[in-house]
Enzyme design. Structure first.
Site, PDB file in Angstrom:
ATOM      1  N   ASP A  42       0.845  -1.208   0.000  1.00 64.08           N
ATOM      2  CA  ASP A  42       0.000   0.000   0.000  1.00 64.08           C
ATOM      3  C   ASP A  42       0.880   1.259   0.000  1.00 64.08           C
ATOM      4  OD1 ASP A  42       0.849  -0.097   2.617  1.00 64.08           O
ATOM      5  OD2 ASP A  42      -1.152   0.028   3.512  1.00 64.08           O
ATOM      6  N   SER A  43       2.198   1.054  -0.005  1.00 62.12           N
ATOM      7  CA  SER A  43       3.117   2.175  -0.266  1.00 62.12           C
ATOM      8  C   SER A  43       2.810   2.801  -1.622  1.00 62.12           C
ATOM      9  CB  SER A  43       4.580   1.695  -0.234  1.00 62.12           C
ATOM     10  OG  SER A  43       4.757   0.561  -1.066  1.00 62.12           O
ATOM     11  N   ASP A  81      -1.139  -6.164  -0.393  1.00 64.41           N
ATOM     12  CA  ASP A  81      -1.419  -5.523   0.893  1.00 64.41           C
ATOM     13  C   ASP A  81      -2.909  -5.291   1.068  1.00 64.41           C
ATOM     14  OD1 ASP A  81       0.441  -4.968   2.842  1.00 64.41           O
ATOM     15  OD2 ASP A  81       1.157  -3.109   1.912  1.00 64.41           O
ATOM     16  N   LYS A 111      -1.273  -9.369   2.880  1.00 63.12           N
ATOM     17  CA  LYS A 111      -0.478  -8.931   4.037  1.00 63.12           C
ATOM     18  C   LYS A 111      -1.312  -7.947   4.867  1.00 63.12           C
ATOM     19  CE  LYS A 111       3.201  -5.990   3.677  1.00 63.12           C
ATOM     20  NZ  LYS A 111       2.716  -4.821   4.429  1.00 63.12           N
ATOM     21  N   GLU A 113      -1.250  -5.422   8.420  1.00 61.95           N
ATOM     22  CA  GLU A 113      -0.496  -4.793   9.512  1.00 61.95           C
ATOM     23  C   GLU A 113      -1.229  -5.026  10.831  1.00 61.95           C
ATOM     24  OE1 GLU A 113       0.255  -0.638   8.781  1.00 61.95           O
ATOM     25  OE2 GLU A 113       1.114  -1.036   6.809  1.00 61.95           O
ATOM     26  N   GLU A 180       8.995  -4.050  10.439  1.00 63.73           N
ATOM     27  CA  GLU A 180       9.456  -2.777   9.865  1.00 63.73           C
ATOM     28  C   GLU A 180      10.033  -1.846  10.930  1.00 63.73           C
ATOM     29  OE1 GLU A 180       6.711  -1.005   7.100  1.00 63.73           O
ATOM     30  OE2 GLU A 180       7.924   0.817   6.896  1.00 63.73           O
TER      31      GLU A 180
HETATM   32  O1  KIV Z   1       3.513  -1.052   1.587  1.00 68.11           O
HETATM   33  C1  KIV Z   1       4.650  -1.550   1.474  1.00 68.11           C
HETATM   34  O2  KIV Z   1       5.346  -1.376   0.468  1.00 68.11           O
HETATM   35  C2  KIV Z   1       5.135  -2.367   2.580  1.00 68.11           C
HETATM   36  C3  KIV Z   1       6.602  -2.684   2.602  1.00 68.11           C
HETATM   37  C4  KIV Z   1       7.346  -1.462   2.893  1.00 68.11           C
HETATM   38  C5  KIV Z   1       6.910  -3.791   3.507  1.00 68.11           C
HETATM   39  O3  KIV Z   1       4.387  -2.723   3.439  1.00 68.11           O
END
Ligand code: KIV
Length: 262
Positions: A42-43, A81, A111, A113, A180
């Site tokens: 989600d970056s 994500d 994934k 968090e 992280e």
């Molecule tokens: O959103 C993302 O790119 C991430 C990585 C930095 C692990 O969660």
């Protein structure tokens, strides 16, 4: 192609390489380079969309980007994500949105968090047959709670909390964990405490693997550079130079020469 099971089996045998992609071209390049996993992080909210945080990213946007990434990742495991508030509210939300991501994109895993707070959601997804990667330590989706992006695991109490969270996530069925921006000692303790691979980003050398945002690592994204990012290239500098050369050629009537037209 890796699966959740084969990634688990790498622990203690081979360091795991994961990088992010948000589009077809980048995932094709990562596949060519032979990474173990591609993360549609989600970056993308910051790197692709230009937002100040990852919070505005939607499930539809993750699905859109993951579909594109999947086309370039023919032999590489893709993890997508789950964006902010797509799973936090309930097990139902996690199953509905996690199910959509897997069903509509074909990604291998999602994934999430969170630590002890998201155990019911993790169990619900795993029970539904969806492989889950956890994400502990500094969680960018909690930026408003933290008031920034702090380093985690600096005190013995924080280290203990991280180890407990990792163990609970492992028991809930995650096949691996991202950790992280965490003190190397604490990340090392987490890595030793669980049987699943722990993939670090800004978490030191003792993790079972490393992940970075590809645009950071290639020097494509220049808005800021976290301390843990090693730039292997300066692609932003090179791209600007190339665009300037193109502009000069167009303005100087040097492009297109004969071989570039019909
Ligand atoms: O959103 C993302 O790119 C991430 C990585 C930095 C692990 O969660």
């Amino acid at each position: 192609m890796h699966t959740a099971g084969s990634i688990k089996a790498l622990k203690g045998r081979k360091k795991i390489v994961m990088l992010t992609a948000y589009d077809y071209t980048m995932s094709s390049l990562l596949e060519k380079a032979g990474v173990d996993m591609i993360l549609v992080g989600d970056s993308l909210g910051m790197v692709f969309q230009g937002n100040a945080t990852t919070l505005p990213v939607t499930v539809d946007e993750v699905i859109y980007h993951t579909k594109a990434v999947m086309k370039g990742a023919k032999k590489t495991m893709v993890v997508a994500d789950m964006p902010f508030m797509s799973y936090q509210a309930s097990k139902g939300a996690a199953k509905k949105n996690g199910g959509r991501v897997i069903k509509e994109t074909g990604a291998a895993a999602v994934k999430l968090e969170g630590g002890a707070d998201i155990i019911p959601q993790v169990k619900a997804l795993v029970d539904a047959g969806i492989p889950v990667m956890g994400h502990i330590g500094m969680q960018p989706q909690s930026v408003k709670k933290y008031g920034g992006y702090p380093v985690f695991g600096r005190t013995p109490a924080e280290e203990k909390e991280l180890v407990e969270a990792a163990k609970r996530l492992e028991a809930a069925g995650v096949f691996s964990l991202v950790i992280e921006k965490t003190a190397a000692r604490a990340a090392g303790a987490v890595t030793k405490a669980v049987k699943i691979p722990v993939i670090g980003i800004g978490a030191g050398p003792e993790c079972d693997g490393q992940v970075l945002v590809t645009h950071d690592m290639l020097g494509f994204f220049e808005d800021f550079k976290p301390k843990f990012v090693k730039r292997y290239e300066r692609l932003a500098v090179r791209a600007v130079k190339a665009v300037k050369r193109f502009s000069e050629d167009v303005r100087g009537k040097k492009y297109p020469r004969r071989k570039y037209y019909f």
